[in-house]
Design an enzyme around this catalytic site. Structure first.
Site, short mmCIF file in Angstrom:
data_model
loop_
_atom_site.label_atom_id
_atom_site.label_comp_id
_atom_site.label_asym_id
_atom_site.label_seq_id
_atom_site.Cartn_x
_atom_site.Cartn_y
_atom_site.Cartn_z
CB CYS A 124 -13.70 54.04 -27.83
SG CYS A 124 -12.77 54.84 -26.53
CB CYS A 154 -12.13 57.16 -29.25
SG CYS A 154 -11.13 55.76 -28.67
#
Length: 251
Positions: free
Chosen positions: A144, A147
């Site tokens: 991600c 993230c």
């Protein structure tokens, strides 16, 4: 079909595999009518779904999932798949005599960094049973992009709360199952939740604010039971800019 009943999946790779089990398994399905729903899954198209029940992509395969709690019951794939062992698993699941499968990474050998690493088997210990500590936990995916952008900020946040009773934690939600006690699923990454010290097992607060260190600190000031004064960062002393310090292009 009652959508609230546990769902039994029989993964088959081709017509031959389906025909091998169809007559007997459909008879078994009738005996569990009203208690358990059965479904064929075309593994050539939807085989990736097997991972959601902690099954390997090895066909044929069978597993059961409680669609309400998310609990997973994969049938052991080491031996031959038979209608008898499928029926036995169904009986055990309904009787509550078999423990659900929990996918978990290994427990870290050391976990003394500013951000505590949580895995499925340590979730209760770090997040739920720490009644005297507030816990802010990020559920992330390694791939991600959001993230990855958050990671250095989150690390700084963890350092800011070192020595306090406020735990900054993270869990790779692609490699670890959540315990059945958790009252939510992960729909996107990162998902950030907060659990106050002394809160009930199913009591969480969503973090929906901006993802700056300052915003996290403000949120924790307002929501944490344990109060902790984060030290202000020292700013470098500013000095007058000299003409020689200014970058410029030659004419």
């Amino acid at each position: 079909m009652d959508s609230g009943l546990p769902l039994a999946y029989l993964f088959v790779a081709d017509k031959e595999q389906r025909e091998k089990y169809s007559e007997e398994i459909e008879a078994v399905a009738k005996t569990f009518k009203g208690k358990l729903n059965f479904a064929y899954i075309d593994a050539s198209k939807f085989g990736a779904h097997a991972a959601n029940i902690n099954l390997k992509e090895q066909w044929p395969a069978f597993g059961i999932q409680n669609v309400v709690t998310g609990a997973k019951f994969p049938l052991d794939q080491e031996g031959e798949l038979t209608v008898e062992n499928m029926k036995k698993l169904a009986e055990d699941v309904l009787a509550g005599t078999v423990e659900p499968s929990v996918k978990s990474e290994a427990v870290p050998e050391t976990n003394d960094g500013p951000v505590k690493v949580v895995v499925a088997t340590t979730y209760a210990e770090i997040v739920e049973n720490n009644q005297d500590k507030d816990v802010l936990i990020e559920f992330y995916a390694p791939w991600c992009g959001h993230c990855k952008n958050l990671a250095p900020i989150y690390e700084e946040l963890g350092k800011a709360y070192e020595g306090s009773n406020i735990v900054i934690a993270k869990l790779d939600a692609t490699a670890n199952d959540l315990p059945s006690s958790v009252p939510f699923g992960i729909q996107g990454f990162p998902t950030i939740k907060f659990r106050k010290a002394g809160a009930a097992v199913d009591e969480y607060v969503d973090y929906n604010g901006n993802r700056s260190k300052e915003d996290f600190i403000e949120f924790l000031k307002e929501n944490a039971v344990n109060k902790f004064e984060v030290k202000a960062e020292e700013k470098a002393e500013e000095k007058p800019v000299q003409a020689d310090d200014i970058e410029h292009d030659e004419l």
